[in-house]
Design an enzyme around this catalytic site. Structure first.
Site, PDB file in Angstrom:
ATOM      1  N   HIS A 183      13.950 -11.578  -0.261  1.00  0.00           N
ATOM      2  CA  HIS A 183      15.684 -12.155  -0.169  1.00  0.00           C
ATOM      3  C   HIS A 183      15.908 -13.617   0.122  1.00  0.00           C
ATOM      4  CE1 HIS A 183      16.687  -7.650  -0.504  1.00  0.00           C
ATOM      5  NE2 HIS A 183      15.451  -7.383  -0.051  1.00  0.00           N
ATOM      6  N   SER A 194       1.586 -10.376  -0.808  1.00  0.00           N
ATOM      7  CA  SER A 194       1.447 -11.912  -1.152  1.00  0.00           C
ATOM      8  C   SER A 194       2.147 -12.556   0.089  1.00  0.00           C
ATOM      9  CB  SER A 194       2.088 -12.352  -2.463  1.00  0.00           C
ATOM     10  OG  SER A 194       1.430 -13.479  -2.713  1.00  0.00           O
ATOM     11  N   ASP A 244       9.635  -8.299   4.465  1.00  0.00           N
ATOM     12  CA  ASP A 244       8.660  -7.615   5.541  1.00  0.00           C
ATOM     13  C   ASP A 244       7.392  -8.408   5.511  1.00  0.00           C
ATOM     14  OD1 ASP A 244      10.567  -5.813   5.570  1.00  0.00           O
ATOM     15  OD2 ASP A 244       9.361  -4.130   5.048  1.00  0.00           O
TER      16      ASP A 244
END
Length: 362
Positions: free
Chosen positions: A220, A331, A144
Site C-alpha cells: 500500500h 519479496s 507486512d
C-alpha cells in the site's frame, strides 16, 4: 531380412551433457548448498552468536545467476494459475498455511474452497479491520514483513542488511528529468544523493522491508504522495531472503525491480518493489502497461514511463494506506525518501512489522 533395424546410441551419446544442462545442474546444486549455509547461520543467530559478513565472490554470483530463475518463475506463475479441484484445495492450502504460518483469520474470505488456484490464495485480501492505518505518524509500513535495515543514506550507498551495501544510483538509475518532477533540480556538480535532496536542511532516508512467503502479499501507499514516474529494471530473480541479502553485495541491483518515484510534502519520495525467485509478477494497480518478467525485455536495460502528461500535470495522487500493488509471492520493498533532519524511525532492525504500523515521523 524382414526384421526392422533397431538403431541404438552409444552410452557416451546418451549421457552427453549440453552446456545448459551443466549450468542448471551446477547452479541448482550450489543454490541448494547456499540454502543449507543460510540454515546454519540462522541457528547461530538464534544462539546469540554474531556471524561475520562473508560476501560472495564474482564467480559465485555468476554461478547463482546461471540458474534460469526467470524461466522457472514464469513456469511457477503458470502453475499457480491452474485451477485446483474443489476437493484438493483445502489440503494444498492447509499445507502452505502450516509451512509458512499464515493467519487465515485475518483473510477477508477464510473458506479455503473459495480460492480457485494458488495465485488467488497468495493474493488474498484482508478484512478491513485487520490492518488499522496509523494516523499519527507521517510514514507507515506499506506491507507486512521484516525490517532488514533503515536509516540515513550516506556516501551514495544504501545498506540492504547490516554491513552490506549497494549503490544508490545503480539501484534507482539515472536522474529523472525535471520536467517529470514537481520540484527543482540540484546543481549538476553535486553527487547523485545530493541531487535527490531538493530542500535545504533535508536528509535522504531509506527503509528495507522483506516479505516472507507467509506474509500478506499486497502493498500500500506508505504516505500521502504523488507518483510521477515508473522505471522498470528487468533482471535476475535471485532469492532476497536475509541470508542471501547478507551474502550478495548489490543483490537488489541485480534483481528485477519496479521503481516508483514522485514527491511528498518534504520533497523526493520513492518506493521500489524488488522481485525474487518465483516472484516474476509485480503488479502496480494503476499501471496497466507494466509487464514484469517478460522475455521481451533484456537484462541490464530499463524502461521508463511517465504519469505526467498534457492531460495530467500532477501524476498519480496516492493517499496513505491506499492499495498500490501486489507480489505473486514474498519479496522486498525499499523506501528511499527525503525528510527534515529531525525525522526519526520508530523501528528496530530485524523486527516484524505489519501494514499500517508506523515507520517514522517528525
Amino acid at each position: 531380412t524382414d526384421r526392422k533395424k533397431l538403431h541404438t546410441a552409444s552410452v557416451g551419446q546418451v549421457f552427453r551433457l549440453r552446456p545448459f544442462h551443466v549450468l542448471v545442474a551446477t547452479g541448482g546444486g550450489y543454490a541448494g548448498y547456499r540454502k543449507y549455509e543460510d540454515y546454519k547461520l540462522k541457528q547461530l543467530e538464534k544462539r546469540g552468536i554474531e556471524v561475520p559478513v562473508r560476501l560472495a565472490s564474482e564467480w559465485e554470483v555468476a554461478l547463482y545467476k546461471s540458474v534460469p530463475t526467470r524461466l522457472l518463475s514464469r513456469a511457477w506463475g503458470r502453475l499457480n494459475q491452474v485451477e485446483l479441484p474443489t476437493w484438493l484445495r483445502k489440503p494444498v492450502y492447509s499445507l502452505y498455511i502450516w509451512t509458512f504460518g499464515v493467519n487465515m483469520k485475518e483473510a477477508a474470505v477464510e473458506d479455503l474452497h473459495h480460492y480457485r488456484n494458488l495465485s488467488e490464495f497468495f493474493r488474498r485480501k484482508l478484512k478491513p479491520q485487520a490492518r488499522p492505518v496509523c494516523g499519527v505518524h507521517s510514514v507507515i509500513s506499506p506491507s507486512d514483513g521484516k525490517i532488514l535495515n533503515f536509516g540515513q543514506v550516506k556516501n551514495c550507498e544504501v545498506e540492504q542488511v547490516k554491513g552490506v551495501t549497494y549503490s544508490l544510483e545503480s539501484f534507482l538509475g539515472p536522474r529523472i528529468s525535471t520536467e517529470e518532477m514537481h520540484f527543482s533540480q540540484a546543481p549538476p556538480g553535486n553527487s547523485f544523493q545530493q541531487q535527490l535532496v531538493t530542500k535545504e536542511g533535508n536528509e535522504l532516508y531509506h527503509c528495507v522491508i522483506y516479505l516472507a512467503p507467509g506474509d500478506y502479499h499486497c502493498f500500500h501507499s506508505p504516505t500521502d504522495w504523488t507518483v510521477s514516474h515508473r522505471r522498470h529494471f528487468p533482471g535476475s530473480l535471485m532469492s532476497v531472503n536475509p541470508g542471501v541479502a547478507r551474502w550478495i553485495k548489490e543483490l537488489f541491483c541485480h534483481n528485477e525491480r519496479v521503481v516508483l518515484t514522485g514527491d511528498w510534502k518534504h520533497g523526493f519520495f520513492s518506493l521500489t518493489a524488488v522481485g525474487a525467485t518465483n516472484v516474476g509478477s509485480i503488479r502496480i494497480y494503476f499501471d496497466q502497461d507494466l509487464h514484469t518478467n517478460s522475455p521481451s525485455y533484456a537484462k541490464g536495460s530499463y524502461n521508463d514511463f511517465s504519469f505526467v502528461s498534457n492531460n495530467n500535470k500532477e501524476g498519480i495522487p496516492m493517499r496513505k494506506g491506499e492499495h498500490l500493488g501486489e507480489f505473486n509471492l514474498g519479496s522486498t520493498i525499499v523506501l528511499i525518501f527525503e525528510a527534515p533532519k529531525d525525522f526519526k524511525f520508530n523501528l528496530k532492525a530485524g523486527q516484524k512489522i505489519r501494514f499500517g504500523e508506523a515507520l517514522g515521523s517528525l
